[in-house]
Design a protein around this motif. Structure first.
Motif, short mmCIF file in Angstrom:
data_model
loop_
_atom_site.label_atom_id
_atom_site.label_comp_id
_atom_site.label_asym_id
_atom_site.label_seq_id
_atom_site.Cartn_x
_atom_site.Cartn_y
_atom_site.Cartn_z
N ASP A 344 35.19 30.61 48.52
CA ASP A 344 35.25 30.14 47.13
C ASP A 344 35.94 31.17 46.24
O ASP A 344 36.78 30.85 45.40
CB ASP A 344 33.84 29.88 46.58
N PHE A 345 35.55 32.43 46.45
CA PHE A 345 36.13 33.49 45.63
C PHE A 345 37.64 33.59 45.87
O PHE A 345 38.43 33.73 44.94
CB PHE A 345 35.46 34.83 45.95
N LEU A 346 38.06 33.51 47.13
CA LEU A 346 39.49 33.62 47.43
C LEU A 346 40.27 32.43 46.85
O LEU A 346 41.41 32.59 46.43
CB LEU A 346 39.71 33.75 48.94
N ASN A 347 39.63 31.27 46.80
CA ASN A 347 40.25 30.12 46.14
C ASN A 347 40.43 30.40 44.64
O ASN A 347 41.48 30.13 44.07
CB ASN A 347 39.41 28.86 46.33
N GLU A 348 39.37 30.95 44.06
CA GLU A 348 39.40 31.26 42.63
C GLU A 348 40.49 32.28 42.33
O GLU A 348 41.23 32.18 41.35
CB GLU A 348 38.03 31.82 42.22
N LEU A 349 40.58 33.26 43.24
CA LEU A 349 41.60 34.30 43.09
C LEU A 349 42.99 33.69 43.10
O LEU A 349 43.85 34.04 42.30
CB LEU A 349 41.46 35.30 44.24
N GLY A 354 47.73 31.45 38.59
CA GLY A 354 48.53 30.48 37.87
C GLY A 354 49.57 29.89 38.79
O GLY A 354 49.66 30.22 39.96
N GLU A 355 50.37 29.03 38.23
CA GLU A 355 51.28 28.29 39.08
C GLU A 355 52.52 29.06 39.47
O GLU A 355 52.92 29.07 40.62
CB GLU A 355 51.66 26.98 38.41
N ASN A 356 53.14 29.71 38.49
CA ASN A 356 54.39 30.39 38.79
C ASN A 356 54.30 31.90 38.69
O ASN A 356 55.11 32.61 39.22
CB ASN A 356 55.49 29.91 37.83
N ASP A 357 53.29 32.36 37.99
CA ASP A 357 53.17 33.78 37.76
C ASP A 357 52.49 34.40 38.97
O ASP A 357 51.36 34.09 39.29
CB ASP A 357 52.33 34.00 36.50
N LEU A 363 41.78 39.08 37.50
CA LEU A 363 40.97 39.09 38.70
C LEU A 363 41.72 39.79 39.84
O LEU A 363 41.16 40.63 40.57
CB LEU A 363 40.64 37.64 39.10
N GLU A 364 42.99 39.46 39.96
CA GLU A 364 43.83 40.09 40.98
C GLU A 364 43.88 41.60 40.77
O GLU A 364 43.82 42.38 41.73
CB GLU A 364 45.24 39.49 40.91
#
Lengths: 441, 320
Positions: A344-349, A354-357, A363-364
């Motif tokens: 779940d956390f890795l999904n959130e990460l 964002g989409e293009n950035d 978090l990263e």
């Protein structure tokens, strides 16, 4: 005999010499011999401090040799158990051993070549066994013979140990042993299979070159804490339990290294596993998705330990786990539930990027700034995976990414002129430049 | 995007490269014991200059030629520069082009990379060793300059970093276990690159042979070190069935002075001489060189020249 009700089911020697050897890859056969030496080390040092003990493996086109100073084998053990095909019911238990089926050593000899010798010394026992496999196959009896043995001798402590030699190597074995690439692969597999023992001081070398240490590591900080779960399985009709430790968390993003590692009595069985065997991609219930690039930070380590090796979930070639083992099935459920919050956390990460950035989500930033520790150095584990509490940025709504392509040559000129360090900076700086020149109205 | 070295360097003007090409052509001529050279196909990376294609077509009479070009953007320019109609252009990365070619005939393949040894190079080598017919030649050139390591890393840690970078490029499982970082300085990267290349060839052939009666073997002939700026390595040899050993022996490769069957390289070192000097030395070659009066000529360069004068580029050969 013609009318007898007896049906002949006597095994043929060829079954052992030619058939069983087909079930195991060459490197795994060698690992079986190494396992025996490691068992010797474990018998000697129940505290698992292996410093001073060594296993030396030498391979060439003409011969295979493994020598250790891990205690040696007594004449009685050799006579009654070690050379039997299959483990005898009355064989004494080696607490916490890796070998248990009673096939590994013989299978390895036959896999490698046509002649083998075993020479072993304990404190007061010595023996030598030499076998010419072709000759042995011709004889009716299922016995080997000592070339020499002595049960009342005094061996100096620095001579104690076992040396195994295999010669008249099979052609394909000899060809492989002559290859640099084979030696490199063997060295890596040995180092990985026994990384825990090597980290505990057992010195292993291949052709005189020490095997490299490999660490199991995870991120740890105040905000990111890996999980540790200890489970004690009491098994019916067995006095001692199976101890299981599951450790999981995140580390550097590396698709090559991600996944589960499963050990039984210190021996690695599964490495970087990302398959349903370790809970990935369950079809029904869909608890954990299939492995995907965004999970390249996941690491999980499972350690099974028991004095009774037969309770542990390994298959006979030790190339994987026995998925039908009730203990493994139960542990697998634990693994899945431990994995869930990490996934779940890795999904959130991933979403936070964002989409293009591609970079720089808060978090990263937290994740990449986290330090890596070897698992034995980690002092604060959590019951479930702990993740940073961070404010979801409002910024994402206020900014937009811009993307465009330009000729590389020209881009390089602009980058140099701006003194920019990345293409991203080139974009930001040229945009700022425009704003400054043209104003922001 | 294209970053090929053709944009920076005219290959035909690099003396070492030009010497290498002529030496390779001489070795290729001896291949005729395996089959008529005219029946061979040449596969190379012609760039815009096609120097290798011109030489091998004219000298060896090879008519089937394929040039692999990574730069897919400027296809028209490459087609325009094609020197002969028999040169076929194939655009794309070598890794994806090689499998599209047919491999039924004997081949001379020169994988002449600009870059350093990496996993793609090893894949190409492995592909060739899986598909080349007996009696084929395989040559591989790579940049073998010691990897430049970030200045922020302290000097004593750089060898280890270099080893790590090598492992990243070719895969950890391809770096022999006895190689340490200190082995990669100076010409060490070339020596290790050669070992990794030969290991790949050997391993692939071993698998391809299975337990076949007449296995394919690879014999190294070429082990060139030269520096046209960066240090370069060319390693190559012949693939043939071991029952054809007599043909291989008839080629008498070992009589060629630049042929190297082992790890000791042949170093191509072009001298720095004027044309007046060259013509002067020529009069004493090949067997009167001891009678040459130096007259202010650098001895070192004279010796270098005497070693490779037959391959040394002269001005008249330059493209106009």
């Amino acid at each position: 005999m013609a009318n007898s009700d007896v049906i002949n089911a006597r095994p043929s020697k060829a079954l052992f010499i030619e058939m069983l050897t087909k079930d195991i890859p060459l490197i795994r056969a060698i690992l079986d011999l190494v396992d025996n030496s490691v068992d010797g080390a474990r018998r000697m040092r129940s505290d698992e401090d292996f410093s001073g003990l060594w296993i030396k493996i030498d391979i060439s086109k003409n011969r295979f040799r493994i020598a250790d100073n891990c205690g040696g084998m007594s004449v009685a053990t050799a006579r009654e158990y070690a050379f039997r095909f299959g483990r005898a019911d009355d064989a004494p238990e080696t607490p916490g051993s890796v070998g248990q089926f009673g096939v590994g050593m013989k299978r390895a000899f036959f896999k490698l070549g046509k002649f083998f010798s075993v020479e072993s010394k304990t404190k007061n026992n010595s023996f030598v066994v030499e076998v010419d496999v072709d000759e042995w196959e011709k004889t009716e009896e299922w016995v080997f013979h000592f070339k020499e043995f002595d049960e009342k001798t005094k061996n100096p402590s620095d001579t104690i140990g076992t040396t195994i030699l295999v010669e008249s190597l099979h052609e394909n074995v000899s060809e492989n042993f002559g290859q640099d690439n084979f030696r490199t692969r063997l060295s890596q597999e040995l180092a990985t299979a026994h990384l825990l023992s090597i980290n505990k001081g057992l010195q292993m070398s291949l052709n005189g070159i020490p095997l490299q240490m490999r660490d199991l590591s995870l991120y740890m900080s105040k905000q990111i804490k890996p999980v540790l779960k200890k489970i004690e399985y009491k098994v019916k009709n067995h006095p001692d339990p199976v101890d299981v430790e599951i450790i999981a968390g995140i580390a550097d993003s590396s698709p090559k290294d991600a996944g589960w590692f499963v050990f039984c009595n210190g021996r690695l069985l599964l490495e970087r596993d990302k398959t349903p065997i370790t809970g990935w991609g369950e079809k029904d219930g869909g608890k954990i998705p299939l492995y995907h690039q965004q999970y390249a930070r996941f690491r999980g380590y499972v350690f099974f330990n028991s004095d009774y090796a037969e309770l542990l979930p390994w298959n006979t070639t030790k190339t994987g786990v026995d998925t039908d083992s009730p203990i493994y099935q139960s542990v697998r459920l634990e693994m899945v539930s431990i994995m869930r919050p990490i996934i779940d956390f890795l999904n959130e990460l991933k979403e936070s990027k964002g989409e293009n950035d591609e970079r720089d989500s808060p978090l990263e930033k937290i994740v990449t700034a986290t330090k890596t520790f070897k698992i034995e150095e980690i002092d604060s584990f959590a019951k479930t995976f702990e993740t940073p509490k961070y404010k979801k940025t409002e910024k994402t709504a206020e900014t937009i990414p811009i993307q465009y392509r330009v000729p590389k040559k020209q881009a390089e000129i602009v980058k140099k002129s701006l003194g920019a360090k990345s293409w991203r900076e080139v974009g930001e700086m040229t945009f700022e430049y425009y704003l400054k020149q043209e104003g922001d109205e | 995007m294209p970053t090929g070295s053709y944009q920076k360097i005219n290959y035909s003007l690099r003396p070492s490269k030009s010497i290498e090409r002529k030496m390779l052509a001489e070795a290729m001529q001896r291949m005729s014991y395996f089959g008529r050279l005219g029946s061979y196909r040449y596969v190379g990376f012609g760039s815009t200059y096609f120097s290798d294609f011109k030489l091998f077509h004219k000298l060896l009479g090879i008519k089937k030629m394929v040039s692999i070009e990574e730069d897919v953007i400027n296809q028209d320019r490459f087609k325009f520069n094609r020197p002969f109609s028999c040169v076929r252009m194939e655009f794309g990365k070598s890794t994806s082009v090689l499998p599209k070619l047919s491999w039924r005939e004997k081949n001379i393949v020169w994988l002449d990379y600009d870059g350093t040894l990496n996993n793609d190079v090893l894949n190409d080598i492995s592909f060739c060793c899986t598909n080349l017919q007996s009696g084929s030649m395989l040559l591989v050139s790579v940049n073998a300059h010691p990897e430049r390591v970030d200045n922020s890393i302290s000097p004593e840690l750089r060898p280890e970093k270099r080893l790590e970078l090598l492992k990243q490029r070719v895969g950890e499982e391809k770096v022999p276990i006895d190689v340490v970082g200190a082995n990669l300085s100076d010409w060490g990267t070339a020596e290790v690159s050669r070992r990794i290349i030969l290991n790949e060839i050997e391993e692939t052939l071993l698998q391809r042979n299975g337990s076949r009666k007449s296995p394919l073997v690879f014999k190294q002939l070429i082990n060139f070190h030269y520096a046209d700026g960066a240090r370069m390595l060319t390693v190559g040899g012949v693939i043939f069935r071991d029952e054809q050993m007599d043909m291989f022996d008839m080629c008498a490769f070992d009589q060629i002075e630049f042929v190297r069957l082992d790890k000791k390289p042949y170093e191509i070192e072009p001298p720095n001489l004027t044309f007046r000097e060259i013509h002067y030395i020529d009069r004493y070659l090949p067997n009167r060189i001891s009678m040459l009066g130096l007259d202010g000529l650098p001895k070192d360069d004279v010796e270098k020249y005497a070693k490779l004068y037959r391959y040394f580029p002269t001005f008249s050969e330059t493209e106009i």
